[in-house]
Design a protein around this motif. Structure first.
Motif, mmCIF file in Angstrom:
data_model
loop_
_atom_site.group_PDB
_atom_site.id
_atom_site.type_symbol
_atom_site.label_atom_id
_atom_site.label_comp_id
_atom_site.label_asym_id
_atom_site.label_seq_id
_atom_site.Cartn_x
_atom_site.Cartn_y
_atom_site.Cartn_z
ATOM 1 N N ALA A 1 85.857 80.963 75.750
ATOM 2 C CA ALA A 1 86.897 81.609 75.252
ATOM 3 C C ALA A 1 86.428 81.720 73.687
ATOM 4 C CB ALA A 1 88.053 81.214 75.397
ATOM 5 N N ARG A 2 86.194 80.496 73.078
ATOM 6 C CA ARG A 2 85.690 80.483 71.840
ATOM 7 C C ARG A 2 84.353 81.178 71.441
ATOM 8 N NH1 ARG A 2 87.285 74.991 72.404
ATOM 9 N NH2 ARG A 2 84.925 74.299 72.315
ATOM 10 N N LEU A 3 83.448 81.102 72.235
ATOM 11 C CA LEU A 3 82.062 81.811 72.197
ATOM 12 C C LEU A 3 82.537 83.269 72.283
ATOM 13 C CD1 LEU A 3 78.991 81.803 72.159
ATOM 14 C CD2 LEU A 3 79.057 81.677 74.626
ATOM 15 N N LEU B 1 85.327 84.800 71.633
ATOM 16 C CA LEU B 1 86.091 85.325 70.422
ATOM 17 C C LEU B 1 85.091 85.393 69.228
ATOM 18 C CD1 LEU B 1 88.559 85.765 68.940
ATOM 19 C CD2 LEU B 1 88.980 83.281 68.648
ATOM 20 N N GLN B 2 84.020 84.494 69.237
ATOM 21 C CA GLN B 2 83.334 84.587 67.940
ATOM 22 C C GLN B 2 82.227 85.887 68.050
ATOM 23 O OE1 GLN B 2 80.831 81.177 67.950
ATOM 24 N NE2 GLN B 2 82.602 79.778 67.493
ATOM 25 N N ARG C 1 87.604 76.789 77.743
ATOM 26 C CA ARG C 1 87.753 76.841 76.264
ATOM 27 C C ARG C 1 86.627 77.188 75.693
ATOM 28 N NH1 ARG C 1 91.523 72.552 77.522
ATOM 29 N NH2 ARG C 1 90.253 70.975 76.778
ATOM 30 N N ALA C 2 85.536 76.522 75.728
ATOM 31 C CA ALA C 2 84.319 76.743 75.101
ATOM 32 C C ALA C 2 83.755 78.137 75.199
ATOM 33 C CB ALA C 2 83.398 75.720 75.579
ATOM 34 N N ARG D 1 87.402 72.728 80.338
ATOM 35 C CA ARG D 1 86.673 72.536 78.999
ATOM 36 C C ARG D 1 85.678 73.627 78.797
ATOM 37 N NH1 ARG D 1 86.801 67.593 75.986
ATOM 38 N NH2 ARG D 1 85.525 68.753 74.477
#
Length: 277
Positions: free
Chosen positions: A179-181, A183-184, A176-177, A173
């Motif tokens: 990776a999203r951070l 990417l943003q 994934r968090a 988890r």
């Protein structure tokens, strides 16, 4: 049972001369208190005393190492640099605590903290030896070691170990968090680059050539021949040329810039360009 009094506010109906209004009214209630958690009180006491020990260690190590470094540098510079001896292993312990659910990541700050502590102990011991008081030097060096040991025990008391499967679930988890951070952040970076990209213009027409007929809104606007066209530039050219229908803009973008351009991306650029116009 122990209780505490709490003041609250409620609205009640109040009538004067036949007219009723809701007004605020304060009242008190007795709320039962839970029993004292002596374990929590004891842990807080240990935490406070350990923090005081760490502070004493920093002060003493800075004074000893600063006096040692002052033999080769000015006193303000020496004491400013001496504080690093303890701050490094303290920072390493904080990083180890933050990575407590990832043993692989926690291993590096743990080893670095032990190394930094060893350097601090040697610096304080060397100062005592140079002052012809090796016993005092050893005792002073032990302060930093005791402070780190005490703080390690406190952090272990706060930590809650996880079983292997729960730890693996948590790490996935977190990945994934993260990776999203990331990417943003990269998307914001790309947006800033696109905002700074200069708008390309078509070459000037040949002044000696025949006059070209004015293009109607239904015709495709002229393509840019100076460089490969981006989706954003294609949307801008289409709108500047009088093409306002989203489907027509999408068809032009796919013809001139990117055959696989997404309709959502084109519509987003179309809205942004209309707002900026």
């Amino acid at each position: 049972m122990r209780t505490r009094t709490e003041t609250r506010t409620r609205q009640v109906a109040h009538t004067i001369d036949g007219e009723t209004e809701l007004v605020d009214e304060t009242y008190t209630v007795a709320i039962p208190l839970p029993p004292r958690d002596w374990d929590h009180i004891a842990l807080n006491t240990v935490t406070a005393s350990t923090a005081a020990l760490v502070l004493a260690s920093v002060v003493w190590s800075t004074a000893s190492a600063g006096d040692l470094l002052a033999r080769a540098a000015a006193a303000p510079v020496a004491y400013s640099a001496a504080i690093a001896f303890d701050l490094v292993w303290i920072n390493c312990m904080i990083l180890e605590w933050l990575a407590r659910y990832d043993p692989e990541r926690a291993a590096l700050p743990r080893r670095a903290g032990h190394t930094a502590l060893g350097v601090a102990v040697l610096a304080v011991g060397a100062h005592g030896w140079l002052e012809d008081s090796l016993t005092v030097g050893i005792a002073a060096a032990a302060i930093s070691a005791l402070a780190k040991a005490g703080w390690t025990l406190v952090l272990r008391a706060y930590a809650r170990p996880l079983d292997a499967r729960t730890q693996a679930w948590l790490l996935q988890r977190q990945a994934r968090a993260g990776a999203r951070l990331a990417l943003q952040g990269q998307l914001r970076h790309l947006a800033r680059i696109e905002a700074r990209t200069p708008i390309r213009t078509s070459p000037d027409p040949d002044p000696d050539g025949p006059d070209q007929p004015a293009s109607s809104p239904d015709q495709d606007p002229p393509s840019e021949l100076t460089a490969p066209m981006t989706v954003k530039d294609a949307v801008r050219i289409a709108v500047d040329s009088g093409i306002t229908d989203p489907d027509a803009v999408l068809a032009y973008v796919r013809k001139r810039a990117d055959a696989n351009a997404a309709a959502e991306t084109v519509n987003r650029y179309l809205r942004l360009y209309r707002k900026g116009a």
